[in-house]
Write an enzyme that holds these catalytic residues in place. Structure first.
Site, PDB file in Angstrom:
ATOM      1  N   GLN A 107       0.002  -2.638   5.333  1.00 46.13           N
ATOM      2  CA  GLN A 107       0.277  -4.043   5.670  1.00 46.13           C
ATOM      3  C   GLN A 107       1.573  -4.150   6.476  1.00 46.13           C
ATOM      4  OE1 GLN A 107      -1.794  -6.767   4.929  1.00 46.13           O
ATOM      5  NE2 GLN A 107      -0.373  -7.853   6.253  1.00 46.13           N
ATOM      6  N   LYS A 136      -7.441  -9.679   0.840  1.00 49.85           N
ATOM      7  CA  LYS A 136      -8.222  -8.507   1.262  1.00 49.85           C
ATOM      8  C   LYS A 136      -8.864  -7.839   0.050  1.00 49.85           C
ATOM      9  CE  LYS A 136      -5.437  -7.968   5.381  1.00 49.85           C
ATOM     10  NZ  LYS A 136      -4.278  -7.383   6.061  1.00 49.85           N
ATOM     11  N   ASP A 163      -7.874  -0.580  10.643  1.00 50.83           N
ATOM     12  CA  ASP A 163      -7.155  -1.668  11.315  1.00 50.83           C
ATOM     13  C   ASP A 163      -7.217  -1.513  12.841  1.00 50.83           C
ATOM     14  OD1 ASP A 163      -6.105  -3.848  10.053  1.00 50.83           O
ATOM     15  OD2 ASP A 163      -4.240  -2.876   9.419  1.00 50.83           O
TER      16      ASP A 163
END
Ligand code: NAD
Length: 283
Positions: free
Chosen positions: A96, A52, A119
């Protein structure tokens, strides 16, 4: 024989366009910023976070990693999220997953500002998607929709069968297909006659996590097959949830594994971060 929907090529094309968009934003004094929070030492998470960050750098997005020890408390993590919510340089916050067992994931995701929820996992974002006014769409399903948009195919009135009902793939992709006027069925571990459901689908979206469980012989002639599964089998080989060769012989379009949905997921994270930064310009 089917045509491939090449996620790697589509992702590369989108990332080029996004790099141009980042330059436009720079001219207006805004550099899109993503904060990535990693708690603990999970090796797969480490790999994802590095991917990422590299993708951000290649697109001109500023990214900052917060690497916290596995024993970080929930309070400490909440304090960091609060700090990032208030950081003007940060447009997107990504925590994460999975988090260590002593931390309540839901509590952390709920603490992220919906304005920075790139997200798309916050209940506000999910609710907006469900009610037809999406804000941030979660990245894997959004990437799938971009792949479907990239082929000459109209979802309107089509039978879409989603296999898997997870919050990160199955449920949101079903809502996104519904918003495109498809007739959507969600199958899961308790579904009876999975083969029958898959067999009448115009579009099959497989997100199960079981290697090649969707048999090629189940696929309707001419169907579109999107394989979200990433499963490591013998000799470190990656396979999807669909029996690729046999399905490809019947499908009109099919995504490969690897090189299909995978590259699109990170691309949509960058896309959402840029969308968030664009809102900063609009203010
Ligand atoms: P998950 O484990 O959260 O959900 C799996 C779903 O499959 C569940 O809803 C379950 O009901 C269903 N299921 C299990 N057994 C079944 C059966 N026999 N018949 C029908 N349904 C069954 O998984 P997930 O997080 O949604 O991920 C699914 C797959 O997609 C995994 O292989 C994962 O690695 C992959 N994935 C890929 C990406 C990407 O970027 N390409 C992103 C997320 C997940």
């Amino acid at each position: 024989m089917s045509q491939l929907i090449d996620g790697k090529a589509l992702a590369a094309k989108m990332r080029e366009q996004m790099a141009d968009r980042v330059q436009e934003l720079e001219k207006k004094g805004v550099t899109p910023g993503l904060a990535v929070v990693l708690v603990g030492e999970d090796p797969a998470s480490r790999v994802y976070v590095t991917m990422k960050e590299k993708a951000c750098a290649a697109t001109g997005i500023y990214s900052v990693e917060h690497k916290l020890a596995a024993e970080t408390t929930q309070q400490e993590l909440l304090a960091l999220v609060d700090q990032l919510n208030n950081d003007e340089k940060i447009d997107g916050i990504l925590v994460q997953l999975p988090l260590p067992a002593h931390i309540d994931e839901g509590c952390i995701l709920n603490a992220i500002s919906p304005l920075k929820d790139v997200d798309g996992f916050h209940p506000f974002s999910v609710g907006c998607l469900a009610t037809g006014n999406p804000t941030f769409r979660s990245c894997t399903p959004y990437g799938i929709m971009k792949m479907l948009e990239s082929i000459p195919y109209d979802l309107n009135g089509k039978e879409v069968v989603v296999v898997g009902r997870s919050n990160i793939v199955g449920k949101p992709v079903a809502l996104m297909c519904l918003a495109e006027n498809a007739t959507v069925t969600i199958c899961h571990s308790r579904t009876k006659d999975l083969e029958g459901h898959v067999g009448r689908a115009d579009v099959v979206i497989a997100a199960v996590g079981i290697p090649e469980m969707i048999k090629g012989s189940w696929i309707k002639e001419g169907a579109v097959v999107i394989d979200v599964g990433i499963n490591r089998v013998a000799d470190k080989k990656l396979v999807g949830d669909v029996e690729f060769d046999a399905a490809a012989a019947r499908a009109s379009y099919i995504t490969p594994v690897p090189g299909g949905v995978g590259p699109m997921t990170i691309t949509m994270l960058l896309f959402n971060t840029i969308q968030s930064a664009s809102q900063r310009v609009a203010k």
